[in-house]
Write a protein that holds these residues in place. Sequence first.
Motif, PDB file in Angstrom:
ATOM      1  N   PHE A 103      23.051 -32.814   2.910  1.00  0.00           N
ATOM      2  CA  PHE A 103      24.654 -33.052   2.189  1.00  0.00           C
ATOM      3  C   PHE A 103      23.747 -34.213   0.505  1.00  0.00           C
ATOM      4  CE2 PHE A 103      25.976 -33.653   6.567  1.00  0.00           C
ATOM      5  CZ  PHE A 103      26.017 -31.673   6.455  1.00  0.00           C
ATOM      6  N   HIS A 105      25.785 -34.790  -1.696  1.00  0.00           N
ATOM      7  CA  HIS A 105      26.592 -35.761  -2.171  1.00  0.00           C
ATOM      8  C   HIS A 105      26.592 -36.720  -1.869  1.00  0.00           C
ATOM      9  CE1 HIS A 105      28.580 -34.071   1.138  1.00  0.00           C
ATOM     10  NE2 HIS A 105      29.593 -34.392   0.823  1.00  0.00           N
ATOM     11  N   MET A 147      19.238 -40.487  -3.582  1.00  0.00           N
ATOM     12  CA  MET A 147      20.283 -39.352  -3.284  1.00  0.00           C
ATOM     13  C   MET A 147      18.987 -38.459  -2.944  1.00  0.00           C
ATOM     14  SD  MET A 147      23.478 -40.300  -4.059  1.00  0.00           S
ATOM     15  CE  MET A 147      24.533 -39.333  -4.143  1.00  0.00           C
ATOM     16  N   ALA A 149      18.457 -35.945  -4.111  1.00  0.00           N
ATOM     17  CA  ALA A 149      18.312 -34.629  -6.026  1.00  0.00           C
ATOM     18  C   ALA A 149      16.625 -35.759  -5.517  1.00  0.00           C
ATOM     19  CB  ALA A 149      19.328 -34.095  -6.293  1.00  0.00           C
TER      20      ALA A 149
ATOM     21  N   GLN B 114      25.125 -25.601   4.111  1.00  0.00           N
ATOM     22  CA  GLN B 114      25.574 -26.665   3.756  1.00  0.00           C
ATOM     23  C   GLN B 114      26.503 -26.212   5.482  1.00  0.00           C
ATOM     24  OE1 GLN B 114      25.701 -29.512   2.229  1.00  0.00           O
ATOM     25  NE2 GLN B 114      23.934 -28.827   2.106  1.00  0.00           N
ATOM     26  N   PRO B 135      34.554 -32.732  -0.311  1.00  0.00           N
ATOM     27  CA  PRO B 135      33.689 -33.373  -2.311  1.00  0.00           C
ATOM     28  C   PRO B 135      33.082 -32.531  -2.757  1.00  0.00           C
ATOM     29  CG  PRO B 135      33.119 -34.391   0.228  1.00  0.00           C
ATOM     30  CD  PRO B 135      33.814 -32.586   0.551  1.00  0.00           C
ATOM     31  N   GLN B 136      32.309 -31.559  -2.731  1.00  0.00           N
ATOM     32  CA  GLN B 136      31.064 -30.474  -3.377  1.00  0.00           C
ATOM     33  C   GLN B 136      31.848 -29.762  -3.974  1.00  0.00           C
ATOM     34  OE1 GLN B 136      27.190 -29.768  -1.232  1.00  0.00           O
ATOM     35  NE2 GLN B 136      27.782 -30.410   0.210  1.00  0.00           N
ATOM     36  N   GLY B 213      26.190 -38.902  -9.230  1.00  0.00           N
ATOM     37  CA  GLY B 213      25.792 -39.032  -7.950  1.00  0.00           C
ATOM     38  C   GLY B 213      24.687 -37.334  -7.320  1.00  0.00           C
ATOM     39  N   LEU B 214      25.641 -37.249  -8.232  1.00  0.00           N
ATOM     40  CA  LEU B 214      24.819 -35.245  -8.166  1.00  0.00           C
ATOM     41  C   LEU B 214      24.388 -34.486  -8.928  1.00  0.00           C
ATOM     42  CD1 LEU B 214      28.429 -33.622  -6.601  1.00  0.00           C
ATOM     43  CD2 LEU B 214      26.056 -34.254  -5.683  1.00  0.00           C
ATOM     44  N   ASP B 215      23.738 -35.268 -10.087  1.00  0.00           N
ATOM     45  CA  ASP B 215      22.745 -35.294 -10.932  1.00  0.00           C
ATOM     46  C   ASP B 215      21.773 -34.208 -10.238  1.00  0.00           C
ATOM     47  OD1 ASP B 215      24.500 -36.800 -12.537  1.00  0.00           O
ATOM     48  OD2 ASP B 215      22.885 -38.327 -12.590  1.00  0.00           O
ATOM     49  N   GLY B 216      21.812 -32.914 -11.060  1.00  0.00           N
ATOM     50  CA  GLY B 216      20.339 -32.108 -11.267  1.00  0.00           C
ATOM     51  C   GLY B 216      20.206 -31.284  -9.405  1.00  0.00           C
ATOM     52  N   VAL B 217      21.624 -31.514  -9.074  1.00  0.00           N
ATOM     53  CA  VAL B 217      21.537 -30.422  -7.668  1.00  0.00           C
ATOM     54  C   VAL B 217      22.297 -29.383  -7.619  1.00  0.00           C
ATOM     55  CG1 VAL B 217      23.135 -30.774  -6.349  1.00  0.00           C
ATOM     56  CG2 VAL B 217      22.750 -33.131  -6.345  1.00  0.00           C
TER      57      VAL B 217
END
Lengths: 261, 219
Positions: A103, A105, A147, A149, B114, B135-136, B213-217
């Motif tokens: 996940f 996030h 995280m 990533a 997911q 959330p995503q 916190g999702l950078d690069g995802v």
Amino acid sequence: MSEPIIRIDSIVKRYGPLTVLDGLSMEVMPGEKLALIGPSGSGKTTILRILMTLETISDGFIQVDGDQLYHMKKAGSLVPADERHLHKMREKIGMVFQHFNLFPHKCVLDNVTLAPMLTKGVPRAAAEKRAMELLDMVGLADKAKSMPAQLSGGQKQRVAIARALALSPKIMLFDEVTSALDPELVEEVLSVMRRLAAETDMTMLLVTHEMGFAHDFADRVLFFDRGKIVEEGRPEDIFRHPKQERTQTFLRKIIAAGHRV
Amino acid sequence: MIDWSGYIGLILEGAWVTVQLTLMGSALAVVVAFAAGLGRVSRFMAVRALATTYIEFFRGTSIFVQLFWVYFVLPFAGITLTPLQAGVLALGLNVGAYGAEVVRGAVKAIGREQREACIALNLSRFQAMRHIILPQALPLMLPTFGNNAIELLKGTAVVSLISLTDMTFQAQVVRAQTGSTLIPFATILVLYFVMAWLISLGMRWLERRVTRGLDGVRA
């Protein structure tokens, strides 16, 4: 002699006009480490996906740990399983995917604690303690707050293994868990799995193209082709002295492609 | 020489009505967008059908007609609303229909992998939606939600047609009384622009917050 933990009885899987599995039967004993090998499209991954209830079956029966997976008893007869029954059955089974499916996030620790907290009502403190033990086992305790990533492929896959283990399933399914990894990252994942196989009595089903690993890891190897088990036996027999021509051809091709046996 | 301060005060009173309409209309639109958008991906046929009917109806008819129905026709069914209530209801339902498609698209964009991880971890459908999918999906919705909110702000001008004294209504009053077109309409032009700009800033801030916190995802 104990009962098989998985008993697959003449299952059929069709996608529209395409029949992927045609009357397949097999049994797995508790604690057995099983490697499923064969060309792509041979149905080996489909079996894992069916056991994880990601796919339904078109016909046949599957028994897991004494209960029907896709059926339940109602008023004396077997009827298709409802969501509640599937929920109960899934507790017995965990799966690790080719593409990790973490996940993105949630931090590593939350990835591991989420399911025990939500599905089993484990309190946060206990879930985190157990998660840290598992992360320590896969060598990633220092990444708990990272995280996904920020991790390499090998690290992600080790987190995914810890995440699946956190629910303490009786059966673990590994679906080509190293196929998406750079070659230099494969070994770190395989060594975690080797330890797991040595230290636990979990039943493990492994779909892989790593023939060397299948040889060392498995108690029994099944060779699949076109939805059927063509040959099965101890790893040393399958890899050194395959009896069936199709098995021989497949292994020759794999060796020619540079894989170690 | 006209004393403009009183007239500008009138326009500012109207601006407050416009702000109220925008905030309340947006709040309703968000609620409706999630209800209908998630209804569209429900496994129950009846829920999907209901959500689809609502969306197609409110996207397919004009806000002007919807507003007249809410204000002038609903009283025949025994439901009498104040102009503000009618405005919020019509705007919220109208923009909510567009938002519902945004919610559906974003939820669908969170891939099969997911969802399969959620099944393998034995999460219920609700838990998967609540903890993993939404959330995503939320960061994917926000830019379009920002557009929708600005559309709603500009749409508020139609409420002047049911005698609600919003910014545009007041500008027309001022124009009628003073004979000047330039000053009232220049004033509300600037006010609309500033409000839209504040919405943009707010949405950008929200986007930064939810993607932390999702950078690069995601690409």
